[in-house]
Design a protein around this motif. Structure first.
Motif, PDB file in Angstrom:
ATOM      1  N   LEU A 182       8.297  -2.005   7.022  1.00  0.00           N
ATOM      2  CA  LEU A 182       9.542  -2.638   6.585  1.00  0.00           C
ATOM      3  C   LEU A 182      10.614  -2.588   7.662  1.00  0.00           C
ATOM      4  N   LEU A 184       1.183  -0.207  -0.201  1.00  0.00           N
ATOM      5  CA  LEU A 184       0.545  -1.326  -0.896  1.00  0.00           C
ATOM      6  C   LEU A 184      -0.679  -0.862  -1.686  1.00  0.00           C
ATOM      7  N   PRO A 226      -2.321   2.720  -2.755  1.00  0.00           N
ATOM      8  CA  PRO A 226      -2.008   4.155  -2.742  1.00  0.00           C
ATOM      9  C   PRO A 226      -3.250   5.014  -2.564  1.00  0.00           C
ATOM     10  N   ARG A 234       2.223   6.767  -3.852  1.00  0.00           N
ATOM     11  CA  ARG A 234       2.314   5.973  -5.078  1.00  0.00           C
ATOM     12  C   ARG A 234       2.510   4.496  -4.737  1.00  0.00           C
ATOM     13  N   PRO A 235       2.045   3.585  -5.582  1.00  0.00           N
ATOM     14  CA  PRO A 235       2.235   2.155  -5.324  1.00  0.00           C
ATOM     15  C   PRO A 235       3.717   1.805  -5.195  1.00  0.00           C
ATOM     16  N   GLY A 236       4.062   1.076  -4.130  1.00  0.00           N
ATOM     17  CA  GLY A 236       5.438   0.654  -3.932  1.00  0.00           C
ATOM     18  C   GLY A 236       6.347   1.696  -3.320  1.00  0.00           C
ATOM     19  N   GLU A 237       5.848   2.907  -3.120  1.00  0.00           N
ATOM     20  CA  GLU A 237       6.673   3.986  -2.563  1.00  0.00           C
ATOM     21  C   GLU A 237       7.086   3.657  -1.126  1.00  0.00           C
ATOM     22  N   ILE A 238       8.309   4.079  -0.748  1.00  0.00           N
ATOM     23  CA  ILE A 238       8.752   3.977   0.634  1.00  0.00           C
ATOM     24  C   ILE A 238       8.342   5.264   1.345  1.00  0.00           C
ATOM     25  N   CYS A 243       7.806   2.267   5.817  1.00  0.00           N
ATOM     26  CA  CYS A 243       6.746   1.433   5.250  1.00  0.00           C
ATOM     27  C   CYS A 243       6.814   1.433   3.729  1.00  0.00           C
ATOM     28  N   ARG A 244       6.180   0.425   3.149  1.00  0.00           N
ATOM     29  CA  ARG A 244       5.978   0.378   1.702  1.00  0.00           C
ATOM     30  C   ARG A 244       4.490   0.544   1.418  1.00  0.00           C
ATOM     31  N   LEU A 278      -0.364   0.255   4.041  1.00  0.00           N
ATOM     32  CA  LEU A 278       1.095   0.186   3.984  1.00  0.00           C
ATOM     33  C   LEU A 278       1.583  -1.005   4.797  1.00  0.00           C
ATOM     34  N   GLU A 279       2.762  -1.505   4.458  1.00  0.00           N
ATOM     35  CA  GLU A 279       3.406  -2.586   5.188  1.00  0.00           C
ATOM     36  C   GLU A 279       4.661  -2.045   5.866  1.00  0.00           C
TER      37      GLU A 279
END
Length: 477
Positions: A143, A155, A157, A90-94, A152-153, A140-141
């Motif tokens: 973190l 970006l 999905p 999902r968008p923004g998911e860790i 990661c987060r 993903l980015e």
């Protein structure tokens, strides 16, 4: 091939798969003008590999048209582990990537995770880096990281399945260029006398030399195709071009590892560098991608293929179009049509020659200059080891085909890679003049030359009991 113009300068490589590995389809593809068959060892076992190599040789022998075989070995790869079911990110998911034997590691229950097959992932990647999954469809980015996981987060999905490929743009990973699997696969290819080995994810000249040492150890004369697929390859392009026998611009992973807007410039730079060093170059991936499902290409794909021909690449290559596509024969026919039309209309000036470092290459350059000035000309050459044909091809004659005679079937197959070269097998006579006359008779009987055609002959001649390099001009009678 076209009756009015039997010579197409740009060569066609297709990848073998379920859509094309039958004898009937191989015969149709060879008749349509395919020059080299690529075996993708990322999706092949040894039993299938041996079977199809022998089938290719049998069909080639029956048709009297020897094609080359390129084994494309898998190379280093980072992949996700097995999942019981796909994970919908999902968008923004860790989300965590773990490296403890593919287990979930120490991620807390509220953080979903997947294992990866590369233990040093947590060492190579830094906070702020990008992780791309499944050919860049998921982004993903990073973190945070510790000794067992990357946090990661998400970006971009998407559904994450088992064994998905991971790309790390700009990251230098500590993976061997020539893996244990590659060694086993290449050994099988050597036993079956393949003609080319394509080395994946080449990052430096040292990677090429490692494979070359392996081939020498096993007494193989296979030529090495270096595939450039990441930023390291672009940074070390000149040394890679010098070290390899041919270069492949593998635009799939390259387009993921590098910003997409840079890809056309990278392709052009790679082709020009190969021309400057006299190395063959292959443009690959997504050339006719829409024809996996559709019977005709998009207009953009036609232009893409045409640009590779205008750039004077040696080869264009098909991948999924001929492994699982619905229209593999039509794809080869389409490449043939596009290449012939572009070549017929290409009136660009002659390309600057590679550095002329020897008297022999200077002599061959004079043969090409002469051919460019004479309409209806052919360049005729004779080669035992391929030097004459490779050098002439590197000089890029504008119109004249290079008709290369060799006594070696193995060399004939390897010469299929070279732009503008039409290779033929013929035993050489005891005297050069006899060999030349035999070749002219052969070409006349095949309808490949006609009275009035000009033959620029680049070979050695006997003079005062010694062989000297020479260029001759003859008119077909």
């Amino acid at each position: 091939m076209s009756a009015d113009n039997p010579f197409r300068r740009t060569k066609i490589i297709f990848t073998l798969g379920p859509a094309t590995d039958s004898e009937a389809m191989l015969e149709a593809l060879f008749r349509a003008g395919a020059d080299i068959v690529r075996l993708n060892m990322a999706h092949a076992n040894h039993e299938w590999t041996r079977t199809v190599i022998r089938r290719i040789r049998a069909v080639s022998l029956r048709l009297g048209r020897e094609v080359g075989i390129m084994m494309d070995i898998k190379g280093p790869e980072i992949r996700t582990g097995d999942l019981a079911a796909p994970i919908e990110l999902r968008p923004g998911e860790i989300f965590d990537f773990t490296v403890r034997g593919g287990a979930p590691g120490d991620s807390p229950e509220e953080v979903r995770s997947v294992g990866v097959n590369y233990a040093d992932l947590v060492k190579d990647v830094a906070v702020g880096d990008t992780v791309l999954v499944d050919n860049g469809l998921i982004r993903l980015e990073v973190l945070a990281r510790n000794e067992t996981r990357l946090r990661c987060r998400v970006l971009i999905p998407g559904p994450l399945g088992s064994r998905r490929h991971i790309n790390l743009p700009g990251v230098k990973v500590n993976l061997p260029a020539f893996t244990d699997k590659d060694r086993r696969d290449t050994a099988v290819g050597i036993e079956e006398n393949i003609d080319f080995v394509a080395l994946s994810f080449v990052r430096s000249a040292a990677d090429v030399e490692e494979l070359r040492a392996f081939l020498a150890e096993h007494k193989s004369h296979a030529r090495i195709v270096a595939k450039i697929e990441d930023r390291s390859a672009i940074d070390n392009l000149a040394e890679i071009v010098r070290a390899c026998d041919a270069l492949m611009v593998a635009r799939g992973d390259l387009g993921i590892e590098c910003p997409f807007e840079e890809l056309p410039g990278i392709q052009r730079r790679a082709v020009r560098m190969c021309l400057s060093y006299g190395r063959p170059v292959i443009v690959a991936t997504h050339m006719l991608e829409s024809m996996i499902q559709q019977p005709v290409p998009t207009r953009a794909e036609i232009t893409d293929v045409a640009n590779a021909v205008y750039e004077r690449s040696d080869c264009v290559m098909l991948s999924g179009e001929t492994t699982v596509g619905k229209y593999p024969l039509e794809c080869v026919q389409m490449l043939d049509r596009i290449a012939r039309r572009v070549e017929a209309e290409d009136d660009a000036p002659a390309a600057p020659p590679p550095e002329l470092t020897s008297e022999k290459t200077k002599l061959l350059h004079s043969a090409v200059v002469l051919a460019n000035d004479l309409p209806d000309s052919r360049i005729l050459t004779f080669t035992r080891y391929g030097f004459m044909a490779r050098s002439l091809a590197a000089l890029r004659p504008q119109r004249a085909p290079i008709l290369a005679f060799t006594p070696s079937i193995e060399l004939q197959r390897q010469l299929r890679l070279l732009r503008g070269v039409e290779p033929y097998v013929m035993p050489f006579g005891s005297e050069p003049d006899i060999t030349i006359e035999n070749a002219i008779v052969f070409l006349r009987n095949k309808g490949l030359i006609a009275p009035g055609d000009k033959l620029i002959i680049a070979t050695d001649i006997l003079s005062q009991d010694r062989l000297i390099d020479a260029v001759q001009l003859r008119t077909v009678r």
